[in-house]
Design a protein around this motif. Structure first.
Motif, PDB file in Angstrom:
ATOM      1  N   CYS A 263       4.879   9.186   1.364  1.00 39.92           N
ATOM      2  CA  CYS A 263       4.739   8.482   2.648  1.00 39.92           C
ATOM      3  C   CYS A 263       6.068   8.578   3.404  1.00 39.92           C
ATOM      4  O   CYS A 263       7.118   8.222   2.848  1.00 39.92           O
ATOM      5  CB  CYS A 263       4.362   7.022   2.414  1.00 39.92           C
ATOM      6  SG  CYS A 263       4.256   6.081   3.996  1.00 39.92           S
ATOM      7  N   PHE A 265       7.083   6.821   5.711  1.00 39.92           N
ATOM      8  CA  PHE A 265       7.574   5.537   6.195  1.00 39.92           C
ATOM      9  C   PHE A 265       8.140   4.687   5.046  1.00 39.92           C
ATOM     10  O   PHE A 265       9.273   4.199   5.149  1.00 39.92           O
ATOM     11  CB  PHE A 265       6.445   4.784   6.905  1.00 39.92           C
ATOM     12  CG  PHE A 265       5.855   5.587   8.051  1.00 39.92           C
ATOM     13  CD1 PHE A 265       6.580   5.765   9.223  1.00 39.92           C
ATOM     14  CD2 PHE A 265       4.619   6.208   7.919  1.00 39.92           C
ATOM     15  CE1 PHE A 265       6.056   6.516  10.253  1.00 39.92           C
ATOM     16  CE2 PHE A 265       4.115   6.960   8.960  1.00 39.92           C
ATOM     17  CZ  PHE A 265       4.836   7.124  10.141  1.00 39.92           C
ATOM     18  N   CYS A 266       7.288   4.578   3.902  1.00 37.79           N
ATOM     19  CA  CYS A 266       7.776   3.753   2.782  1.00 37.79           C
ATOM     20  C   CYS A 266       8.352   4.595   1.650  1.00 37.79           C
ATOM     21  O   CYS A 266       8.857   4.065   0.656  1.00 37.79           O
ATOM     22  CB  CYS A 266       6.655   2.864   2.231  1.00 37.79           C
ATOM     23  SG  CYS A 266       5.291   3.805   1.485  1.00 37.79           S
ATOM     24  N   GLN A 267       8.131   5.912   1.782  1.00 35.79           N
ATOM     25  CA  GLN A 267       8.686   6.870   0.825  1.00 35.79           C
ATOM     26  C   GLN A 267       8.112   6.683  -0.592  1.00 35.79           C
ATOM     27  O   GLN A 267       8.753   7.042  -1.573  1.00 35.79           O
ATOM     28  CB  GLN A 267      10.231   6.773   0.805  1.00 35.79           C
ATOM     29  CG  GLN A 267      10.853   7.111   2.152  1.00 35.79           C
ATOM     30  CD  GLN A 267      12.380   7.098   2.103  1.00 35.79           C
ATOM     31  OE1 GLN A 267      12.954   6.854   1.012  1.00 35.79           O
ATOM     32  NE2 GLN A 267      12.986   7.367   3.222  1.00 35.79           N
ATOM     33  N   GLN A 268       6.860   6.140  -0.638  1.00 36.33           N
ATOM     34  CA  GLN A 268       6.169   5.979  -1.913  1.00 36.33           C
ATOM     35  C   GLN A 268       5.144   7.093  -2.072  1.00 36.33           C
ATOM     36  O   GLN A 268       4.570   7.561  -1.073  1.00 36.33           O
ATOM     37  CB  GLN A 268       5.452   4.620  -1.978  1.00 36.33           C
ATOM     38  CG  GLN A 268       6.412   3.428  -1.906  1.00 36.33           C
ATOM     39  CD  GLN A 268       7.359   3.380  -3.091  1.00 36.33           C
ATOM     40  OE1 GLN A 268       6.947   3.644  -4.267  1.00 36.33           O
ATOM     41  NE2 GLN A 268       8.633   3.045  -2.836  1.00 36.33           N
TER      42      GLN A 268
END
Length: 777
Positions: A263, A265-268
């Motif tokens: 992701c 945005f959240c880098q997950q």
């Protein structure tokens, strides 16, 4: 009659000249020999041979001239033995009466013609209806010329008449009758003239029109209005639709691909199903629509650049027929419109889900293209002008004249109305003059025929011989020559006398010949034509008895002229002889010294370099002695005669009184004054120099003044100063500032010198002195 005479650059008259004006029936001129009297007679006789001189007549037709001078004597009494006969009337009473009646009718025609000519042209060619017509035309020419000058940049249309107002007016009148050219505005004509009259005219290329239609079509592409989004049946479609962030998700997907399912945005890490959902949402249809937007943007951008480059090309912007300012303005508006549409397309590419509409640029393209069309129209007209420049020049010149005719029409119509009225009057007067002239010519022909029936040279021969015999000329006479119409001068024994007669006899017979010529003619007709007569020194070589009869013959001619009898209408008498002048001018009706209303008096004054004519209000010749003093009083004195005048005064005066010893007077002078005094007094003891033609010596003004002072001192030193002061009158100037009371009284006495005897009573035989004329003027 002669009204005036101008004498210049001829004989004794210089280039500045002099004149005799306001001449009357009888005109006297007095002057010394060589002063220019004969020149006056010659100019009257043959003015065409003296181009610097001129005669002005009171009527349009000059009168016949008869002149007696030395030229006349030489012409008629040359080496040939025969003399041309003078025809005079015989004794046929019936024919003579008819001649008189015809002369009266001709005089009537002359009077009518004079009135008509005076009305037509003022009688001298400078007045009347002709002058009014000329003044009217002169005025309109100036007004029309001013109108033409309002078109200075259209002068090429007036080629050939630009330098001449008269030629311009003639062309104007022609154009007013035939010009049917189109009426154009002056500004339009000036614009056309730039090309038509240009010397640098050449064929111009036509401008091409850039093709803008395809670009305009792109502006209405359907993809612009379409909301480009993913598929609706994908599990994330509802959320995207609810949030309305399809374009945001599309942009995030690009980062998502780069992070390999992480992701952005959240880098997950994300579930594999999310990739599948995103791929299903942005399917092939979405990708195709996005590609359409990209292609549209690319094509529109390249199309704008290409068109703007074409519109700004030098072949268009450099055209002399393009309205560059208006073109650049409209092109700038088009460029701004296109740039605005490009910004909108870029926004569509960025946010494809948002529908939009580009601003239509077709009107702006049409506006820019219209300038090219206009330039091409002008170029086409230029090329037509180039190919047919001569015809276009002629056409445009006609249009320019039409413009001038329209602008000046009001003043020209007014002139035309006035001039037509004057032209009608002139035609009528000219017709009447022509008719009267024909009628007069018929009467003149009839008169000449009757004159031929009655005229003969025999009466003239008899009359001249009778006069010759009565004056003691018995050793010769006139006889009719062997050749018809000629005289011969014969001795009593029949021998030719013409070569042996004396100068006095020659002068007298010549005068008698002229006297009868005045009333006659050299031909059998023409003896009754109106004429003027000039007598130039007719008694220069005659004795006193003949002088008296010549005077009486001339006075008889003058009497007839004043009474209106005979053909003579004007007389001139020119002389240097004082006694002849006084005799011929005597008239018992003249009051004192006043001139009569029908006569003029003139003095011909001679200087070293010129002569001049001076008019006198009365008879200027009172006596020979007074005339001499008048020359001394004259300012400035004549530099050619003043010395001789002073000598003659001294001779007359001191010889009359006697008792004056010249040597004693001269001894009272010193130096140059003594020499001058001696030269003046030398004639007192010399009786051989009493003549009208004395020694000629020229002095400059300084010498004249010195002579005048010595002349005055001679009177003062001989105790005759009172006489000097009396004769000088107002012109007297004392030699010194000391003036006694007695001298002042004598000066006052001299103020009225013309009514005072020039000698004191009892001092001598005044009435017998040769220089005193007791006859009243």
């Amino acid at each position: 009659m002669l009204k005036s005479i101008v004498l210049a650059n001829s004989g004794a008259y210089d280039a500045t000249g002099t004149s005799m004006t306001e001449l009357r029936q009888l005109n006297f001129a007095f002057g010394p020999n060589g002063s220019g009297k004969t020149t006056i007679s010659r100019v009257i006789d043959a003015p065409e041979t003296y181009p610097a001189c001129s005669l002005t007549w009171t009527s349009a037709s000059p009168l016949e001239v008869r002149v007696y001078n030395r030229d006349f004597v030489e012409r008629h009494f040359d080496a040939a033995s025969t003399i041309k006969g003078v025809y005079t009337f015989g004794e046929n009473v019936e024919v003579a009466a008819r001649i008189k009646s015809l002369k009266s009718e001709i005089d009537g025609f002359n009077g009518d013609l004079l009135k008509l000519k005076n009305t037509l042209d003022g009688g001298d060619g400078y007045g009347g209806k002709q002058a009014q017509r000329a003044a009217l035309e002169s005025k309109i020419v100036e007004e029309l010329w001013r109108e033409k000058q309002k078109l200075p940049d259209l002068d090429q249309a007036f080629a050939g008449v630009n330098a001449s107002k008269s030629k311009f007016f003639r062309r104007y009148t022609e154009e007013s009758e035939k010009n049917t050219a189109a009426l154009r505005d002056a500004a339009d004509l000036r614009e056309a003239a730039k090309a038509v009259f240009s010397r640098d005219l050449s064929e111009a290329p036509l401008l091409s029109h850039p093709k803008f239609e395809s670009l305009v079509e792109l502006e209405s592409s359907a993809i612009l209005q379409k909301r480009i989004i993913g598929k609706d049946d994908v599990d994330i479609a509802g959320l995207i639709k609810q949030l309305g962030n399809s374009d945001w998700v599309k942009q995030g997907r690009e980062y998502y691909e780069k992070l390999h399912d992480q992701c952005p945005f959240c880098q997950q890490p994300t579930a594999p199903a999310l990739r599948k959902s995103l791929e299903d949402y942005f399917d092939e249809s979405y990708v195709a629509d996005i590609e359409s937007v990209n292609v549209l943007l690319e094509n529109y951008d390249s199309g704008c650049k290409s068109l703007l480059q074409q519109y700004k090309a030098g072949i268009i912007t450099g055209s002399p027929f393009l309205d560059r300012e208006a073109y650049d303005k409209d092109l700038q508006s088009l460029q701004l419109r296109l740039e605005g549409n490009l910004d909108s397309l870029r926004q569509k590419k960025k946010e494809p889900s948002i529908p939009l509409a580009l601003t239509d640029s077709q009107a702006l393209f049409a506006a820019v293209d219209a300038h090219i069309t206009s330039a091409n129209a002008k170029a086409t007209e230029n090329n037509e002008t180039f190919l047919h420049q001569s015809a276009r020049k002629q056409e445009l010149a006609g249009q320019i004249w039409r413009r001038l005719l329209e602008d000046s029409g009001a003043v020209y119509r007014e002139f035309k109305a006035d001039s037509q009225a004057l032209d009608k009057a002139i035609r009528s007067l000219s017709g009447q003059i022509e008719l009267r002239s024909k009628e007069r010519a018929a009467k003149v022909a009839e008169l000449e025929e009757d004159e031929r029936k009655i005229t003969s040279i025999k009466p003239t021969i008899d009359a001249i011989n009778k006069l010759l015999k009565s004056f003691g000329f018995t050793n010769f006479s006139l006889a009719e020559g062997a050749e018809g119409g000629f005289y011969e001068v014969k001795r009593a024994n029949g021998a030719d006398a013409k070569r042996t007669i004396s100068e006095g006899e020659k002068s007298f017979i010549t005068f008698l010949y002229f006297y009868y010529l005045i009333g006659g003619s050299f031909s059998a007709s023409g003896g009754t034509t109106d004429r003027i007569v000039v007598f130039d020194d007719p008694v220069s070589s005659l004795d006193a008895d003949i002088l008296f009869i010549v005077c009486n013959l001339i006075k008889g001619i003058v009497t007839d002229m004043r009474a209106g009898v005979g053909p003579i209408k004007q007389v001139f008498v020119l002389t240097h002889n004082i006694y002849f002048h006084k005799e011929v001018t005597f008239h018992k009706k003249r009051s004192g010294s006043d001139a009569m209303q029908d006569e003029t008096f003139w003095i011909v004054r001679k200087f070293t370099e010129k002569s001049e004519l001076v008019r006198s209000e009365d008879n200027p010749i009172k006596s020979s002695y007074e005339l001499l003093w008048r020359e001394v009083r004259q300012k400035p004195p004549s530099d050619t005669t003043i010395q001789n005048v002073m000598r003659r005064i001294l001779e007359h005066y001191f010889k009359f009184f006697g008792g004056v010893t010249p040597e004693d007077v001269i001894e009272k002078f010193d130096g140059q004054d003594k020499i001058i005094g001696g030269s003046l007094m030398s004639w007192v003891n010399d009786g051989s120099h009493f003549s009208n033609d004395d020694l000629f010596m020229s002095c400059d003004p300084g010498q004249i003044e010195r002579y005048a002072k010595v002349f005055q001192r001679i009177f003062e030193e001989s105790d005759h100063g009172a006489h000097y002061r009396m004769m000088m009158g107002d012109a007297y100037v004392p030699l010194s500032s000391d003036t006694t009371e007695a001298e002042a009284q004598l000066i006052d006495l001299g103020q009225n010198v013309e009514n005072t005897s020039i000698f004191p009573p009892g001092t001598g035989p005044v009435t017998s002195a040769p220089w005193i004329d007791a006859q009243e003027d």
